[in-house]
Design an enzyme around this catalytic site. Structure first.
Site, PDB file in Angstrom:
ATOM      1  N   GLU A 241       0.818  -1.217   0.000  1.00 58.99           N
ATOM      2  CA  GLU A 241       0.000   0.000   0.000  1.00 58.99           C
ATOM      3  C   GLU A 241       0.849   1.262   0.000  1.00 58.99           C
ATOM      4  O   GLU A 241       0.400   2.320  -0.423  1.00 58.99           O
ATOM      5  CB  GLU A 241      -0.916   0.025   1.237  1.00 58.99           C
ATOM      6  CG  GLU A 241      -2.308  -0.500   0.949  1.00 58.99           C
ATOM      7  CD  GLU A 241      -3.286  -0.303   2.100  1.00 58.99           C
ATOM      8  OE1 GLU A 241      -2.851  -0.047   3.244  1.00 58.99           O
ATOM      9  OE2 GLU A 241      -4.493  -0.418   1.854  1.00 58.99           O
TER      10      GLU A 241
ATOM     11  N   HIS B 143       8.386 -26.527  -2.099  1.00 58.78           N
ATOM     12  CA  HIS B 143       7.821 -27.655  -2.855  1.00 58.78           C
ATOM     13  C   HIS B 143       6.717 -27.193  -3.798  1.00 58.78           C
ATOM     14  O   HIS B 143       5.975 -28.006  -4.337  1.00 58.78           O
ATOM     15  CB  HIS B 143       7.307 -28.711  -1.878  1.00 58.78           C
ATOM     16  CG  HIS B 143       8.421 -29.312  -1.070  1.00 58.78           C
ATOM     17  ND1 HIS B 143       8.976 -30.536  -1.335  1.00 58.78           N
ATOM     18  CD2 HIS B 143       9.130 -28.793  -0.026  1.00 58.78           C
ATOM     19  CE1 HIS B 143       9.957 -30.776  -0.493  1.00 58.78           C
ATOM     20  NE2 HIS B 143      10.073 -29.723   0.327  1.00 58.78           N
TER      21      HIS B 143
ATOM     22  N   LYS C  28     -14.315  -0.119  -3.911  1.00 55.54           N
ATOM     23  CA  LYS C  28     -15.388   0.236  -2.971  1.00 55.54           C
ATOM     24  C   LYS C  28     -16.484   0.999  -3.702  1.00 55.54           C
ATOM     25  O   LYS C  28     -17.677   0.744  -3.519  1.00 55.54           O
ATOM     26  CB  LYS C  28     -14.850   1.115  -1.833  1.00 55.54           C
ATOM     27  CG  LYS C  28     -13.908   0.393  -0.904  1.00 55.54           C
ATOM     28  CD  LYS C  28     -13.516   1.301   0.251  1.00 55.54           C
ATOM     29  CE  LYS C  28     -12.321   0.758   0.986  1.00 55.54           C
ATOM     30  NZ  LYS C  28     -11.724   1.686   1.918  1.00 55.54           N
TER      31      LYS C  28
HETATM   32  O1  PA5 Z   1      -3.541   0.973   5.783  1.00 52.50           O
HETATM   33  C1  PA5 Z   1      -4.694   1.318   5.690  1.00 52.50           C
HETATM   34  O2  PA5 Z   1      -5.015   2.490   5.923  1.00 52.50           O
HETATM   35  C2  PA5 Z   1      -5.817   0.352   5.322  1.00 52.50           C
HETATM   36  O3  PA5 Z   1      -5.378  -0.898   4.993  1.00 52.50           O
HETATM   37  C3  PA5 Z   1      -6.785   0.240   6.473  1.00 52.50           C
HETATM   38  O4  PA5 Z   1      -6.086  -0.235   7.583  1.00 52.50           O
HETATM   39  C4  PA5 Z   1      -7.949  -0.702   6.140  1.00 52.50           C
HETATM   40  O5  PA5 Z   1      -8.542  -0.359   4.939  1.00 52.50           O
HETATM   41  C5  PA5 Z   1      -8.976  -0.639   7.257  1.00 52.50           C
HETATM   42  O6  PA5 Z   1      -9.472   0.649   7.397  1.00 52.50           O
HETATM   43  P1  PA5 Z   1     -10.310   1.102   8.650  1.00 52.50           P
HETATM   44  O7  PA5 Z   1      -9.460   0.951   9.830  1.00 52.50           O
HETATM   45  O8  PA5 Z   1     -10.672   2.524   8.366  1.00 52.50           O
HETATM   46  O9  PA5 Z   1     -11.533   0.220   8.726  1.00 52.50           O
END
Ligand code: PA5
Length: 447
Positions: free
Chosen positions: A289, A310, A424
């Site tokens: 990310e 494996h 989303k």
């Molecule tokens: O790193 C990030 O910001 C995302 O992966 C969030 O952790 C994930 O989408 C969960 O989001 P939230 O805590 O708002 O539910």
């Protein structure tokens, strides 16, 4: 006390030390940007000083809530996705006894996870398992609106209220969310849940050292103070004032960027203990990310060896040469098993009799390193003295620091994730979510 160590010796057949060290000025510039909070994403740098800023009162409050849940519950469900669960799961899986997991011998509650997928079968099986069980819920969402987590929470909350009554259920639910905004904050205030705050300036994937990670880890019975202490020590070892040559996070950031530049587009995090699988999942999120944007970024993958030797071993040995490996090597296991002598020796394994299983594992590790380096796969090694809270704390901070530096060197904002919104929007449009009428009309024309 030792520290985790970075070893880049087995990278130098591919990129020389001089070439890696030529990144020093870029990495130091990135470090300046991080520490002076002048780079992109500068509003999300709270994680940089989290270890040194966590107070004893914060830790005591988390521990007190954890002790209450431990006393009251036979199972605790951690509802969250991405950064809201991977850090705690990584620690709990790494330190838990895998075979006592669903029936702990001590009084620890079973830790279960929800809200990280939308599988109906998963939720059906989880709620079936929890029927009649005294359970608690830690509901974690920074935004407070993540569909996977909110959906699971609605289902679990309904079940808990039916099983325990509304008043009792309210005492068994903890919400971890934004201080002021979001649906979860509103719900928690209205229902009177115990809450913890995710600081505004800490993004989800950097939040393991906030209550997001610390509360579930403490509920599972692990030592959050040691975890924080490990991170504190690594904060010092990777500080801007530490020279590049002695700074493991800076050298790791330089090495992976240099390898990327030389055409190694995929980094595989390798472990030799299945307990570390979720450390790999946490790391994949952190780097995926953070790096993967603007049509750039190393693709982070993970394998569990020797299991995956494996299966994926063939690809790694002889597939496209676009990969490098980062191996987490645990020096000393926590448990001991020796290979017994067998008088008939029908399996031909007597040459191993009396040796520890870890000796065999270590030779698999060394043999693999030699084979993969011969196969043109550069190998970075991260040497961890043993698996415990302290060293996992070091590992977390090391990877976070290197991730921030790495992203700046690559020239991306490592602290946003605009790309995760695309699915989303489509999902909400397809589900006719109020507010998505226009998107709904448009997407339906494409079906
Ligand atoms: O790193 C990030 O910001 C995302 O992966 C969030 O952790 C994930 O989408 C969960 O989001 P939230 O805590 O708002 O539910």
């Amino acid at each position: 006390m030792q520290n985790i160590k970075l070893n880049i010796d087995k990278v130098q057949n591919f990129v020389s030390k001089e070439n890696i060290f030529a990144y020093e000025s870029k990495v130091k510039e990135a470090s300046k940007q991080l520490h002076s909070k002048t780079g992109e994403g500068k509003d999300f740098l709270g994680w940089l000083t989290l270890p040194s800023e966590i107070s004893e009162e914060d830790l005591a409050e988390i521990q007190e809530t954890a002790d209450l849940l431990r006393e009251e519950c036979d199972a605790v469900v951690v509802a969250g996705i991405g950064g809201s669960y991977l850090g705690s799961r990584a620690v709990i899986d790494a330190l838990n006894n895998r075979f006592e997991w669903l029936a702990p011998k001590d009084d620890s509650p079973v830790i279960l996870y929800a809200g990280n997928n939308i599988s109906e079968d998963y939720l059906a099986e989880l709620t079936e398992y929890l029927r009649g069980v005294r359970f608690g819920i830690i509901n974690i969402s920074k935004s407070g609106t993540t569909t996977e987590t909110a959906l699971a929470f609605r289902i679990l909350k309904t079940q808990l209220e039916q099983q325990e009554g509304k008043e009792d259920a309210q005492k068994l639910i903890v919400a971890i969310t934004d201080e002021k905004k979001g649906a979860l904050r509103e719900l928690a205030t209205k229902e009177g849940y115990k809450t913890f705050v995710i600081p505004d300036n800490v993004g989800g994937r950097f939040s393991v050292l906030t209550p997001v990670g610390l509360l579930p880890i403490a509920v599972a019975g692990f030592d959050i103070r040691q975890l924080v202490r490990g991170a504190q020590d690594m904060q010092k070892l990777t500080a801007d004032s530490v020279p590049f040559v002695e700074n493991p996070a800076e050298i790791y950031a330089a090495t992976r960027n240099r390898l990327y530049e030389s055409g190694k587009k995929i980094e595989i995090l390798v472990n030799y203990h299945p307990k570390l699988h979720y450390i790999g999942e946490w790391w994949k999120q952190l780097y995926g990310e953070s790096d993967g944007k603007d049509l750039k970024g190393i693709f982070p993958a993970g394998v569990d060896f020797s299991t995956d030797l494996h299966s994926m071993g063939q690809w790694i040995q002889e597939g496209e040469r676009s990969i490098f490996e980062t191996v987490i090597s645990i020096a000393e296991p926590n448990k001991k098993v020796e290979v017994p002598l067998d008088k008939d020796n029908l399996d031909g394994l007597n040459f191993l009799a009396g040796k520890r299983v870890d000796e065999v594992n270590k030779m698999a590790e060394l043999g693999t390193q030699i084979a993969h380096v011969d196969g043109q796969v550069p190998n970075i090694r991260i040497e961890v003295p043993r698996l415990n809270e302290y060293y996992i704390g070091q590992l977390f901070y090391f990877f976070e620091k290197a991730c921030g530096l790495s992203g700046y060197v690559l020239g991306v904002n490592p602290f946003n994730q605009p790309g995760v919104e695309a699915y989303k929007k489509n999902m909400f449009a397809l589900l006719n979510k109020p507010g998505f009428e226009k998107e709904s009309e448009e997407i339906k024309k494409r079906l």
